[in-house]
Each structure stands twice: as C-alpha cells, then as structure tokens.
Design a protein around this motif. Structure first.
Motif, short mmCIF file in Angstrom:
data_model
loop_
_atom_site.label_atom_id
_atom_site.label_comp_id
_atom_site.label_asym_id
_atom_site.label_seq_id
_atom_site.Cartn_x
_atom_site.Cartn_y
_atom_site.Cartn_z
N HIS A 60 63.74 32.08 47.67
CA HIS A 60 64.98 33.26 48.05
C HIS A 60 64.34 33.85 49.56
O HIS A 60 65.42 34.92 48.85
N GLN A 66 74.06 37.05 50.28
CA GLN A 66 73.58 38.17 49.21
C GLN A 66 74.13 38.42 48.41
O GLN A 66 73.16 38.18 46.85
N GLN A 67 75.32 37.05 47.99
CA GLN A 67 75.33 37.15 46.48
C GLN A 67 74.58 36.24 46.06
O GLN A 67 74.22 36.15 44.58
N ARG A 69 71.14 36.07 47.02
CA ARG A 69 70.10 36.23 46.58
C ARG A 69 70.26 36.99 44.96
O ARG A 69 68.85 36.74 44.59
N ALA A 70 71.17 37.45 45.20
CA ALA A 70 71.31 39.00 43.82
C ALA A 70 70.76 37.44 42.58
O ALA A 70 70.71 37.73 41.40
N ARG A 73 67.31 35.64 42.26
CA ARG A 73 66.39 37.60 41.77
C ARG A 73 66.89 37.51 40.47
O ARG A 73 65.66 37.86 40.56
N HIS A 74 67.93 36.99 39.72
CA HIS A 74 68.07 37.46 38.48
C HIS A 74 67.05 36.48 38.02
O HIS A 74 66.69 37.03 36.90
N TYR A 122 59.72 39.74 48.06
CA TYR A 122 60.92 40.31 47.78
C TYR A 122 60.20 42.07 47.34
O TYR A 122 61.16 43.61 47.86
N GLU A 126 62.13 44.05 50.98
CA GLU A 126 63.31 44.91 50.46
C GLU A 126 63.03 46.24 50.90
O GLU A 126 64.24 46.86 51.05
N HIS A 404 80.41 36.85 52.27
CA HIS A 404 80.57 37.14 50.35
C HIS A 404 81.28 36.43 50.16
O HIS A 404 82.27 35.53 51.17
N SER A 541 58.68 44.66 40.20
CA SER A 541 60.52 44.74 39.49
C SER A 541 60.23 45.99 37.85
O SER A 541 60.46 46.23 36.99
N THR A 543 63.16 45.61 36.64
CA THR A 543 63.44 44.28 35.63
C THR A 543 62.63 44.27 34.57
O THR A 543 62.66 44.25 33.37
#
Length: 811
Positions: A60, A66-67, A69-70, A73-74, A122, A126, A404, A541, A543
């Motif tokens: 990561h 960016q997508q 990374r998302a 990250r999830h 991150y 970030e 993207h 985090s 989440t």
C-alpha cells in the motif's frame, strides 16, 4: 519499489487472504470442545493475519493509483480489525493478555519478530501536512506564552565580523588563484600535445583515425537504438518518455509530496445518458407497488414520508404472495392463541387430579466454544469479491500513468445519481397518488386515524444528557480553546519517539514460567504488542475504531523508570495524535467541580474535533488514593475520579479519543473504582539481562562513547534490578563533554559506570511481587486465578458432591 512489484505483492497477499477466509468458514463456525485446540487455531490465525497485514502495508505504501490504494486500504483496515477480534477471543479464552506462542511459531517456521505488530505507514503519511501545521502552530503558541526557552542569538562584535570577512575573502582569493593556475597548466599541456601530434602524424593518418572513431561511435549508437526498439516491441521495456514520467511520480510519492490530481466526476454524463431510463424505471416500480397493494388491501397506500426513505420503503416491501402468506400465518397464530386461552379457562374451572412430583434430571448441554460474530469478515469478503471483479484479471503494466479508472468512478457515482433522481420522482409520484386516491377512492388526503395514532404513539423520549456532553462553550472556536489548553499546559508537545525505540527482547524464563502455569510479568516485546493493539491501531484508523472491540481507556503500571511516559509519547507519534495532560498538578489550576467539568469539556471538544487524541493522567493512583482526603488538592483529585466515568461515557465509537493512565504505585489506590475506569491494564516490567546489554551498548554509542575496554557483560549483570531510566541517567552522568575529550588517551572503564550506578536504588523483588499481587486483584487476574482453580480442583469437588448425594439416598 516499482508499481508492478506492488501489484504483484498485492495479488499474492490477496490469495493468502482468500485462503484464510475459506479456513475461517470451515473451522471457526463449528463448535469446538477442546480449549487447547481452540487456542491453537486462534494463535495460528493471529500469526498468519499479522503476516498478511505486513505484506498489505508493504504494497500500500508506494502505490500511486488512488483507486488501487483505496482497495488495498479497505483490506488493510479489515485485517487490522480481524486481528483485534481474534486477540479478544484469545484473552477471553486464556484469561490473560500474554500468550505462549513458541510452539505456533515453530510449527509455522516463523521467528519471534513475526509477531511484532506492524504499524501502517498511512497513519502519518496521509495526514503529514496537517500534523506538521499543527506542530508548528503549537510551537508558536508555547513560544508566545513564554513556556518554551528559545535559544538566544548572540550579536557579533565588529572585530569578529571583520575577522570572518577577512577569512572568507582570503579563501576566495586562494580558490580563484588556484583555478587560474590550473587553467594555465592545462593550456600549456594542450599546446604541447598539439605540437607532438602535428610533428608525429601526417594528415592522411589523422583523417583515418578520425573516421575510425566516428564510424565506431555511429555504429554503437545505431546498435543500441535497434536493441531498444526490439525490447519495446517485445514489451520488455518502456519508452524513455514514460520511464522518466514514472520515475518522477515515484520520487514524488516516496518523498511524501501531496499529489494534486483532478477530481474526476462523471455525474453530468450519467445524468444525461442514464437519467431518463432510471426515472422511467422508478416510476414503473412505484406504480406496480401501488396496484399490488390495492389488490391486496382494497385501497391505495399512503406515500411513505421522506424520513423513512420515500419510495425505498415501497420497493423494498415483499411480493404480494409473501404478504398473503404472512397474513394467513398471523390469522392461524391468533386462532391458536385463542384456543390455548379457552383451554386454560377450562382447566382453571375443573380441579386437576393430584400427581406425585417426578424427579427431572437437568441435562447440561455444553455446545463448546464457538467464534463470536465478526464486524470485519463481511468487510474482507466484500473486498475480496471486488478484487476478483475489478483487479484480478487486469493488466497492471499497461497502466503507465497510474491514472484513474472511469468505470470504477461511475459505479460509485451511479448510486448518488439514482438517489437524486429518486427524490425528484417521489415528489411527482406523491402528487399523482393523491389525485388517483381522490378520483378512485374519494379520499382527499392521508388517513386521519393513522395520523392520530402516530401522534399518540410516538411521544418524544427525553434522553438524559450528562454535564460533559453539553456545549458549555458555544461562543468559543476550536482555535481559541486549543490555544487556552496549550497555555495552561493541558495540551503538551509530543516527543518524536517511535514504538520500536522502546528496546527489549523476549525473556525465555518468563516463557518457561508461563508454560508451568504461573503468570509472570509480560516481557517488553509483549508490552509493545499490547500498546500497538489497544492504543495505536484503533487511533490510527477510523474504520477499525468504529467496528473493533472498543477500548476507551488503558493503564500502564510499573516501577519508576521503566518507560511508561515514553510509551504514551510513542502512541501519539505513531498514530499522529494530540496529547492532553490531565495530571493532578494541572487540574489544580481549575478548582471546584465546575472548573473540572469545564476542563474535561474543553478537552473533549478539542479532542473530538482534532482527533485522534490521547488524554494522559500521570500518577493516576493519587486520584483513587486510600484514606481520608486532606486539603483542597486531594478533594479536587476525588472530584476528578468521580467525573472520569462520565468522561468515558461521553466517548462514542466514532470518537478516536483514548484515556491513558500511568502509575508506579497502583497498590496505593482503591482497586474497585480504579479497575472500573481502565478497561485494559498493562504491567510494564524492568529489563532482563539481554535487554540491559542492548541498552548499555546503544546509549553509550549514542552519546559518543567508544567500546574499547568496556565489559558490557559485566555491566548487564551488575545492573540487574535497575530500569531503563537508571541506565540512561548513568550514561549521561559519566559521558560528559570533558570525558568525551579525554577518551582518546583514557578509554572508558567499567568501574566508572558501576560507581555512578551505585548511587541509584534498584527495583527490589518485594516491589515486583507487590505489582503481581495487585494485578491478581484486577478483574482479569481474578478470572485467571478462578480458571486455574477450576482446572486443578474442579474434578475432585464434583466427585465429592456426587458421593454425598449417594449416601443421602441410601439413608
């Protein structure tokens, strides 16, 4: 690390994660009877999830897309949360925060470093710009308030200035003269070579030499160009323009620069292309629901209000056949209840015949251990399915610009466009429904009886709001509250200390004692793991903090000098958190109950707004001290003790605020309220032999010492019982500036450190035993002791009870 390598690591790790999810479906959902087998399963999953977390973080951090990374990250947040859930199950099973993992590591062929908790990068990367700005702002506030000593700038005298200018000018003249003489030397050498070449060779020989050199140079360039074209054609290399662009992007990411990308949006295109079709579909579905409802109930329904979701409530409703089945089931249930009531009335009228009571033996059904519900398995499964759909079969090397993906953005924005169109359709269909009801059923509006029932049934329930949850400063901004807390030393600067700086190694003696059944103090690596699990990961985090088992408070207990304050600063450094100090000396500035409430309110308000935040209470045992209170200061401490439960109740799962207490004499406090406030208690031990050896070596080298005639083994042996703070103090006392200057002719001796160490008092065994005895009185210590007693004496007690029952029966 290249983007292709990151994607390959992601792919391999996702396969391991899918295998872990499949294993959890097969093993963890089935009841288990053997506790040892359950513990082995949990520990194995714990170690494997840690390895997956480490690889996901590795993939990561360098990613640019960016997508992607998302998506990573999830999965990263899901794995962190699952680790915390498994840790909670292990603690509940063994009634201890520390576990013996040697057998599992040996079976999985891992080293002890593999169970260290990796902290994702991150957390800081970030939010780097915000953290740097906040640190600079706090530094300015403390400087303006006179709470920081700024280094005084001494003005230079005229003589010193003249001397500096003279030295610089003489150096410049010397460099210029040296360059001038070098140019003269090179010119003379060039002239001499030219004369030798003209005298030695003829013009024809010179032309032949020039042609040979040029043709060779041209042929090498042509061969290199053809080789590059061939490699690009085969797909084994990239064009030079793209290589330069990708290398620039890599350097920008690695240096931590913020990439300002355009905010790509396709809402307008989706609204223009798919909007009419979506609108027509919604209207058809709503009309069909109206007709089905009239067919079943005989009238058109009332349009659901916007608060309940509007037309969503209609479309989510069940099929007419299912509604008919439910009505029939309700009718049958009502008839059955009526028959039961009639039967009971008849039995009450007729006297029942006397019956001898029969002995009924109670059967205890032990279903065994079963894994509790998880908030993160569904998250991981959803991320795995999205990976298989969008990323698994995609060629990552073809995306040179790491730009993207339009389809992913459209999939995310399509729901928002549908919601906007749904609101418009609801307004139109509600008016249409009113006109149809007026024409067909003769109704002029929604039923009045239903409205009256809703008004009478839905009476507002007033919730009791605590004093800390009320907004006591409605006219104050966050900046003004932040400045006031900093000036009153309630908000302090965080020392730049990482968790890895808390040095220590695993102690084999503690592992052997734990295997024999004793519960010794945790080792330093275990302290690092617990601090990372309960402090850093949830704060870093959002989440994880909202869905993992919530830990609002943490207590670090240990002798003076073992590094409790350092661990508090490490939590703030790794998670990027603010540090509020609620030590008893600071709370004395706000006397009385109202003053304490105002302090806690300001800390809550600023901490929630600028989360994550850590609220630190040093010497927290003074708040819960035993005996009668003496003086206003002690009374203020008691008030703070009564307000801390309200403070914790005001913290919700969305608030990343952690209460951390440190104590060196926990046995001086009342254990009841003390242990109720702090959910997790971590005992911080004194260093063992191997840790002391590493500490002496590290700090002596850090202060500029040289290990020539120094016996570190002797120092580590002699310093048994001394803490990390003692070692640091001794090293700084011995290695003064004068001693460092004398080191070349007078090497360091072991006796110098031993003499300075003798001035300190060690941590005696009695104090360590007092900590162990106090920990045995905590809820987790009591549960562990109760479990041990049950394992050792439970079978014998059961046999005695059965024997007594048999004798009574014979009599």
């Amino acid at each position: 690390m290249s983007q292709a390598t990151c994607c390959q690591i992601w792919t391999d790790t996702q396969r391991e994660l899918d295998a872990m999810l499949q294993r959890e479906r097969e093993e963890f959902l089935q009841p288990q009877e053997d506790p040892e087998q359950v513990m082995k399963m949990l520990a194995t999953a714990y170690v494997q999830y840690l390895a997956i977390l480490r690889k996901l973080d590795e993939a990561h951090a360098p990613l640019i897309h960016q997508q992607k990374r998302a998506a990573v990250r999830h999965a990263l947040d899901g794995v962190m949360g699952r680790i915390l859930e498994i840790k909670g199950e292990m603690v509940a099973l063994e009634k201890s925060e520390c576990h013996s993992m040697a057998a599992i590591l040996m079976e999985l062929q891992r080293v002890p470093e593999d169970i260290e908790i990796p902290i994702p990068k991150y957390f800081i990367k970030e939010n780097l710009g915000i953290l740097q700005y906040r640190e600079k702002y706090l530094h300015e506030i403390l400087l303006n308030a006179g709470l920081l000593k700024q280094e005084a700038v001494r003005a230079m005298t005229l003589e010193e200035g003249i001397r500096v200018i003279q030295v610089a000018e003489r150096a410049r003249q010397g460099r210029a003269r040296a360059a001038f003489m070098r140019r003269i030397y090179l010119e003379e050498k060039r002239q001499s070579k030219k004369q030798e070449q003209t005298m030695a060779k003829s013009p024809d020989d010179a032309a032949t030499c020039i042609q040979k050199v040029w043709r060779g140079h041209r042929q090498r360039r042509e061969t290199e160009r053809l080789r590059e074209e061939e490699m690009i054609f085969l797909g084994m290399s990239l064009p030079p323009e793209l290589e330069v662009m990708i290398s620039l992007q890599k350097t920008n990411v690695l240096e931590g620069e913020v990439q300002e990308r355009a905010n790509f949006s396709f809402r307008h295109e989706l609204r223009a292309a798919e909007g009419p079709h979506i609108k027509e579909t919604f209207q058809d579905e709503i009309t069909q629901c109206f007709l089905e409802c009239r067919h079943i109930t005989g009238r058109f329904p009332d349009y659901p209000p916007e608060k309940t979701g509007g037309s969503k409530a209609l479309i989510i409703e069940k099929h007419p056949e299912e509604i008919v089945e439910e009505l029939a089931a309700k009718k049958a249930k009502a008839e059955a209840e009526k028959n039961e009531k009639d039967k009971k009335v008849k039995e009450a009228k007729e006297p029942a015949p006397e019956k001898k009571p029969q002995k009924v033996e109670k059967q205890v059904v032990d279903e065994g251990w079963k894994m509790g519900p998880s908030n993160f398995l569904s998250m991981l499964e959803e991320g795995s399915s999205q990976y298989q759909v969008f990323w698994e079969n995609r060629e990552h090397k073809s995306d040179f610009l790491q730009d993207h993906d339009p389809e992913l953005i459209k999939a995310g924005e399509r729901e928002e466009v549908e919601e906007e169109i749904r609101v418009q359709v609801d307004e139109v269909m509600e008016e249409k429904l009113l006109r149809v009801k007026e024409v067909v059923d003769g109704e002029t509006g929604p039923g009045q009886v239903k409205a009256v029932k809703e008004k009478t049934s839905k009476t507002p329930v007033k919730k009791k709001i605590s004093e800390l949850e009320k907004d006591l400063t409605p006219d104050r901004t966050i900046d003004s509250l932040y400045q006031q807390l900093a000036e009153e030393r309630l908000l302090i600067q965080v020392k730049n200390v990482n968790l890895s700086d808390y040095m220590g190694y695993d102690d084999c003696v503690r592992s052997l004692l734990r295997e024999t059944g004793a519960q010794p103090l945790p080792s330093i690596p275990e302290v690092r793991q617990l601090v990372a699990l309960y402090g850093i990961l949830p704060l870093g985090s959002q989440t994880v903090h909202e869905n993992a088992p919530l830990v609002k408070s943490l207590l670090l207990a240990g002798p003076a000098g073992v590094g409790k304050k350092m661990l508090v600063h490490a939590i703030c450094t790794e998670a990027g958190a603010n540090l509020f100090s609620l030590t008893p000396s600071n709370t004395g500035k706000y006397p009385g109950k109202d003053g304490l409430i105002m302090v806690l309110h300001m800390i809550l308000k600023v901490g929630k707004e600028l989360q994550p935040s850590v609220v630190w209470i040093g010497d927290t045992e003074r708040i819960y001290s035993k005996g009668a209170t003496k003086g206003e200061e002690e009374v203020n401490f008691k008030r703070l003790a009564r307000l801390l439960p309200q403070f914790l109740r005001a913290l919700k799962p969305k608030d990343r605020v952690l209460l951390v207490g440190t104590t060196r004499r926990p046995f001086d406090a009342n254990p009841g309220p003390f242990c109720k406030v702090y959910q997790k208690i971590i005992l911080v031990p004194k260093p063992d032999y191997l840790t002391r050896f590493a500490l002496w070596k590290h700090y002596i080298l850090q202060c500029g010492g040289v290990l020539t005639k120094l016996n570190l083994n002797c120092l580590a042996q002699v310093s048994d019982g001394f803490t990390q703070g003692h070692v640091v103090d001794v090293v700084h006392t011995v290695l003064t500036e004068l001693r460092l200057l004398q080191m070349a002719r007078k090497p360091l001796r072991t006796a110098e450190f031993v003499t300075s160490l003798a001035r300190h008092d060690p941590v005696y065994n009695e104090e360590e035993e007092a900590f162990q005895a106090w920990y045995a009185k905590t809820p987790l210590g009591k549960a562990w002791n109760a479990a041990r007693e049950t394992d050792e004496d439970g079978k014998g007690k059961r046999k005695k009870k059965k024997g007594k029952g048999k004798k009574k029966g014979k009599k």
